[in-house]
Scaffold this motif. Structure first.
Motif, PDB file in Angstrom:
ATOM      1  N   HIS A 105       0.793  -1.267  -0.273  1.00  0.00           N
ATOM      2  CA  HIS A 105      -0.001  -0.032   0.029  1.00  0.00           C
ATOM      3  C   HIS A 105       0.782   1.170   0.043  1.00  0.00           C
ATOM      4  CE1 HIS A 105       0.833   0.791   4.343  1.00  0.00           C
ATOM      5  NE2 HIS A 105       0.644  -0.491   4.434  1.00  0.00           N
ATOM      6  N   ARG A 106       2.294   1.288   0.335  1.00  0.00           N
ATOM      7  CA  ARG A 106       2.963   2.459   0.562  1.00  0.00           C
ATOM      8  C   ARG A 106       2.960   3.250  -0.696  1.00  0.00           C
ATOM      9  NH1 ARG A 106       3.725   2.529   5.899  1.00  0.00           N
ATOM     10  NH2 ARG A 106       3.945   0.453   6.893  1.00  0.00           N
ATOM     11  N   HIS A 107       3.016   4.411  -0.609  1.00  0.00           N
ATOM     12  CA  HIS A 107       3.501   5.294  -1.569  1.00  0.00           C
ATOM     13  C   HIS A 107       4.759   5.033  -2.540  1.00  0.00           C
ATOM     14  CE1 HIS A 107       3.100   9.522  -3.912  1.00  0.00           C
ATOM     15  NE2 HIS A 107       4.375   8.849  -4.065  1.00  0.00           N
ATOM     16  N   GLN A 108       4.627   4.714  -3.774  1.00  0.00           N
ATOM     17  CA  GLN A 108       5.826   4.589  -4.731  1.00  0.00           C
ATOM     18  C   GLN A 108       5.845   5.393  -5.862  1.00  0.00           C
ATOM     19  OE1 GLN A 108       8.258   2.538  -3.844  1.00  0.00           O
ATOM     20  NE2 GLN A 108       7.308   1.248  -2.147  1.00  0.00           N
ATOM     21  N   SER A 109       6.644   6.232  -5.909  1.00  0.00           N
ATOM     22  CA  SER A 109       6.917   7.084  -7.101  1.00  0.00           C
ATOM     23  C   SER A 109       8.056   6.959  -7.858  1.00  0.00           C
ATOM     24  CB  SER A 109       6.893   8.485  -6.646  1.00  0.00           C
ATOM     25  OG  SER A 109       5.597   9.083  -6.063  1.00  0.00           O
ATOM     26  N   PHE A 110       8.224   7.201  -9.253  1.00  0.00           N
ATOM     27  CA  PHE A 110       9.178   6.751 -10.028  1.00  0.00           C
ATOM     28  C   PHE A 110       9.240   8.276 -10.997  1.00  0.00           C
ATOM     29  CE2 PHE A 110       7.342   2.976  -8.947  1.00  0.00           C
ATOM     30  CZ  PHE A 110       8.397   2.114  -8.514  1.00  0.00           C
ATOM     31  N   GLY A 111      10.026   9.193 -10.550  1.00  0.00           N
ATOM     32  CA  GLY A 111      10.162  10.417 -11.204  1.00  0.00           C
ATOM     33  C   GLY A 111       8.633  10.958 -11.157  1.00  0.00           C
ATOM     34  N   LEU A 112       8.442  11.835 -12.008  1.00  0.00           N
ATOM     35  CA  LEU A 112       7.032  12.441 -12.026  1.00  0.00           C
ATOM     36  C   LEU A 112       6.077  11.687 -13.052  1.00  0.00           C
ATOM     37  CD1 LEU A 112       8.110  16.222 -12.806  1.00  0.00           C
ATOM     38  CD2 LEU A 112       7.490  15.312 -10.551  1.00  0.00           C
ATOM     39  N   ARG A 113       6.382  10.596 -13.450  1.00  0.00           N
ATOM     40  CA  ARG A 113       5.625   9.858 -14.483  1.00  0.00           C
ATOM     41  C   ARG A 113       4.590   8.740 -13.933  1.00  0.00           C
ATOM     42  NH1 ARG A 113       7.824   7.209 -20.249  1.00  0.00           N
ATOM     43  NH2 ARG A 113       5.783   6.803 -20.896  1.00  0.00           N
ATOM     44  N   ASN A 114       5.333   7.825 -13.126  1.00  0.00           N
ATOM     45  CA  ASN A 114       4.542   6.832 -12.488  1.00  0.00           C
ATOM     46  C   ASN A 114       4.496   6.846 -10.969  1.00  0.00           C
ATOM     47  OD1 ASN A 114       4.475   5.020 -15.189  1.00  0.00           O
ATOM     48  ND2 ASN A 114       6.706   5.056 -15.030  1.00  0.00           N
ATOM     49  N   ARG A 115       3.594   6.495 -10.549  1.00  0.00           N
ATOM     50  CA  ARG A 115       3.091   6.466  -9.172  1.00  0.00           C
ATOM     51  C   ARG A 115       1.946   5.391  -9.104  1.00  0.00           C
ATOM     52  NH1 ARG A 115      -1.248  10.420  -7.086  1.00  0.00           N
ATOM     53  NH2 ARG A 115      -2.265   8.566  -7.794  1.00  0.00           N
ATOM     54  N   ILE A 116       2.259   4.730  -7.728  1.00  0.00           N
ATOM     55  CA  ILE A 116       1.497   3.690  -7.109  1.00  0.00           C
ATOM     56  C   ILE A 116       1.046   3.902  -5.780  1.00  0.00           C
ATOM     57  CG2 ILE A 116       0.739   1.256  -6.927  1.00  0.00           C
ATOM     58  CD1 ILE A 116       3.245   0.692  -8.841  1.00  0.00           C
ATOM     59  N   VAL A 117      -0.087   3.868  -5.245  1.00  0.00           N
ATOM     60  CA  VAL A 117      -0.507   4.245  -3.829  1.00  0.00           C
ATOM     61  C   VAL A 117      -1.874   3.665  -3.604  1.00  0.00           C
ATOM     62  CG1 VAL A 117      -1.214   6.429  -4.121  1.00  0.00           C
ATOM     63  CG2 VAL A 117      -0.287   5.535  -1.642  1.00  0.00           C
ATOM     64  N   ARG A 118      -2.028   2.827  -2.456  1.00  0.00           N
ATOM     65  CA  ARG A 118      -3.432   2.372  -2.010  1.00  0.00           C
ATOM     66  C   ARG A 118      -3.936   3.415  -1.301  1.00  0.00           C
ATOM     67  NH1 ARG A 118      -5.566  -2.156  -2.518  1.00  0.00           N
ATOM     68  NH2 ARG A 118      -3.542  -3.247  -3.031  1.00  0.00           N
TER      69      ARG A 118
END
Length: 421
Positions: free
Chosen positions: A265-278
């Protein structure tokens, strides 16, 4: 005027357009909307297509849309028809949907199933790996079929998501890191055991960037999306600067439950382009239906509870997604012209769920059908206003529209980088 003269004029105009694009992006005012031409000029739109949509990784669809050998779907990336198909070994391949004989489209349907890929024009036949199997004796004895297989588009899959790239050399950056995390975060959903329940295609008379900008903020939600806000908390993610302590406390409570279940669930960002968060939904809400109750009686994957919130996945330039406990929703944006965009929305449920028994497609889609149409109107009115001679770039709120700022920064940096390569 000769063909060479026309070609020289075309090349010169593209160079001029590239120079103009570079100047506009380099001189743009940070944290402001873009200059008018970047939202409505057909020549600069062509630069967008060449430097973004023909060079970057794009979300195409989900692997469970094509579960068996010969299943395929098609999509149009500007003037580039693309075919995505599953082969006999279960691999997913993407090809330029154009015959190596005289260029006709091979598959004209949106989706279907084939044993081989047969061109309807002259019946040239390819296997599911793109190899040419039949071209007829008319081509002569010296014709080499091995040199005339279908042209591949680059294709990668992770967590059930299919991404394609039309460039000969795809950008690497941190995309593979994003895919590895996406695989991990999507594991609980067991996408291969889901199915497409329903889809919609919405035609919006607005530039594709306005569609993405609208998605990247909920500043407009309270005044425009009553159905959506029945269940959705407006905070963009756990790093949203607007989020009050009460929300952070609620998130931490939900996060403890997810940790106990082994749900990422924790916020994961990859630059400004990709993000995953629950993100949690409103308290007491199961999923994003009109009343917050379940949308399907069968939970996905290894979920044992409906209260999994919504895992939000962002992939620029063309997708945002909401993954929930009993169904998930994916969105794909494809530009048509400088002021026209196609937004495709797809709802997925467990593959064993029975329509009319376990789920009602109309109930599943009610919230997002309403939200999409509301956003369409907002985008089209935004485009009409931008087309005015009175338009000039306006300031974004660094608090409420930080997601828009991030998108515009990513877009500007990516176009400038690609133009210089």
């Amino acid at each position: 005027m000769s063909h060479n003269d026309l070609l020289n004029i075309t090349c010169a105009s593209l160079v001029d357009a590239s120079d103009r694009m570079t100047e506009l992006l380099e001189k743009r005012q940070p944290n402001y909307s873009l200059p008018q031409a970047l939202y409505n000029d057909p020549t600069l739109f062509r630069i967008d297509m060449e430097e973004i949509f023909q060079k970057e990784w794009l979300f195409a669809g989900m692997s469970s849309e094509i579960p068996k050998k010969g299943d395929y779907f098609t999509l149009e990336i500007g003037q580039n028809p693309v075919l995505v198909v599953r082969d006999a070994e279960g691999n997913i391949n993407a090809f330029h949907n154009t015959c190596r004989h005289r260029g006709s489209r091979l598959c004209s349907q949106h989706r279907g199933k084939v044993a081989n890929l047969v061109c309807p024009y002259h019946q040239w036949t390819y296997d599911l790996k793109g190899n040419l199997l039949f071209a007829g004796t008319e081509m002569g004895q010296t014709f080499d079929m091995k040199q005339h297989g279908l042209k591949k588009a680059q294709c990668k899959t992770a967590g059930g998501f299919i991404f394609i790239c039309l460039a000969d050399t795809a950008p690497s950056s941190d995309f593979d890191s994003f895919l590895a995390t996406l695989e991990e975060y999507m594991a609980p959903y067991d996408v291969e055991n889901t199915k497409l329940a329903v889809e919609s295609h919405m035609y919006e008379k607005a530039n594709w960037k306005l569609v993405i900008e609208n998605n990247r903020e909920c500043y407009h939600c309270a005044g425009s999306h009553p159905e959506l806000l029945n269940t959705l908390l407006e905070w963009d993610d756990t790093n949203d600067p607007r989020a009050p302590q009460t929300f952070l406390d609620y998130y931490n409570q939900q996060a403890a439950d997810w940790d106990e279940q082994g749900i990422p669930h924790r916020h994961q960002s990859f630059g400004l382009r990709n993000r995953i968060v629950r993100m949690p939904l409103k308290e007491g809400v199961k999923v994003m239906t009109i009343d917050g109750a379940e949308g399907c009686s069968k939970l996905l994957g290894r979920f044992t509870s409906y209260f999994q919130g919504s895992m939000r996945i962002l992939h620029l330039p063309n997708s945002w997604n909401h993954m929930q406990s009993d169904h998930f929703i994916v969105f794909r944006v494809l530009p048509i012209s400088a002021q026209e965009t196609m937004v495709t929305t797809k709802w997925f449920v467990h593959k064993d769920a029975v329509e009319g028994v376990d789920y009602d497609p109309e109930r599943l889609r009610k919230v997002w059908d309403a939200t999409n149409d509301q956003d369409r109107i907002l985008g089209e009115e935004n485009q009409r206003g931008i087309n005015s001679v009175g338009y000039q770039p306006g300031p974004y709120s660094e608090t409420y529209e930080f997601g828009v700022i991030n998108f515009i920064d990513w877009y500007s940096e990516t176009v400038l980088k690609n133009l210089k390569e």
